[in-house]
Design a protein around this motif. Sequence first.
Motif, PDB file in Angstrom:
ATOM      1  N   MET A 106       1.193  -1.424  -0.219  1.00 45.42           N
ATOM      2  CA  MET A 106      -0.053  -0.408   0.107  1.00 45.42           C
ATOM      3  C   MET A 106       0.850   1.603  -0.195  1.00 45.42           C
ATOM      4  N   TYR A 130      -7.458  -0.425   6.747  1.00 46.87           N
ATOM      5  CA  TYR A 130      -6.679  -1.541   5.942  1.00 46.87           C
ATOM      6  C   TYR A 130      -6.846  -2.870   6.492  1.00 46.87           C
ATOM      7  N   ARG A 131      -5.630  -2.460   6.849  1.00 51.34           N
ATOM      8  CA  ARG A 131      -4.363  -3.229   8.069  1.00 51.34           C
ATOM      9  C   ARG A 131      -5.251  -4.516   8.859  1.00 51.34           C
ATOM     10  N   SER A 132      -6.416  -3.959   9.397  1.00 54.72           N
ATOM     11  CA  SER A 132      -7.757  -4.663  10.101  1.00 54.72           C
ATOM     12  C   SER A 132      -7.754  -6.236   9.699  1.00 54.72           C
ATOM     13  N   ASP A 133      -7.387  -6.363   8.510  1.00 56.75           N
ATOM     14  CA  ASP A 133      -8.164  -6.995   7.502  1.00 56.75           C
ATOM     15  C   ASP A 133      -7.018  -8.269   7.048  1.00 56.75           C
ATOM     16  N   HIS A 134      -5.957  -6.601   7.039  1.00 52.79           N
ATOM     17  CA  HIS A 134      -4.849  -7.483   5.662  1.00 52.79           C
ATOM     18  C   HIS A 134      -3.402  -7.006   6.212  1.00 52.79           C
ATOM     19  N   LEU A 135      -3.135  -7.900   7.078  1.00 49.87           N
ATOM     20  CA  LEU A 135      -2.098  -7.804   8.340  1.00 49.87           C
ATOM     21  C   LEU A 135      -0.283  -7.369   7.662  1.00 49.87           C
ATOM     22  N   GLU A 136      -0.300  -9.115   6.525  1.00 53.01           N
ATOM     23  CA  GLU A 136       0.338  -8.955   5.742  1.00 53.01           C
ATOM     24  C   GLU A 136       1.161  -7.670   4.752  1.00 53.01           C
ATOM     25  N   VAL A 137       0.509  -6.592   4.801  1.00 53.94           N
ATOM     26  CA  VAL A 137       0.585  -5.781   3.810  1.00 53.94           C
ATOM     27  C   VAL A 137       1.606  -4.874   4.000  1.00 53.94           C
ATOM     28  N   CYS A 176      -4.949   3.399   6.993  1.00 49.27           N
ATOM     29  CA  CYS A 176      -3.664   1.365   6.966  1.00 49.27           C
ATOM     30  C   CYS A 176      -3.916   1.082   8.476  1.00 49.27           C
TER      31      CYS A 176
END
Length: 71
Positions: free
Chosen positions: A1, A19-26, A16
């Motif tokens: 991102m 979004y990262r609450s569902d996509h930690l690896e990004v 950030c």
Amino acid sequence: MIVDLVMAGMGGRDICDRYRSDHLEVPVIFCAEAAAPMVDEDYLKYVNGRLLRIPYSRRQLMLAVRAMLSR
């Protein structure tokens, strides 16, 4: 991102976090002008992030993206 730290309505850090609450690896590249508030190093480590100062060249962006993807 890739997200700007300072935006109208919602800042880059807020985007950030949501979004990262569902996509930690990004991984995240935050863009900010020199006068913009800093993101502290602990937060950058927590989100697997990096800060890229505006203005930046295409080469600097490419190197930042490459570094994030190689982690």
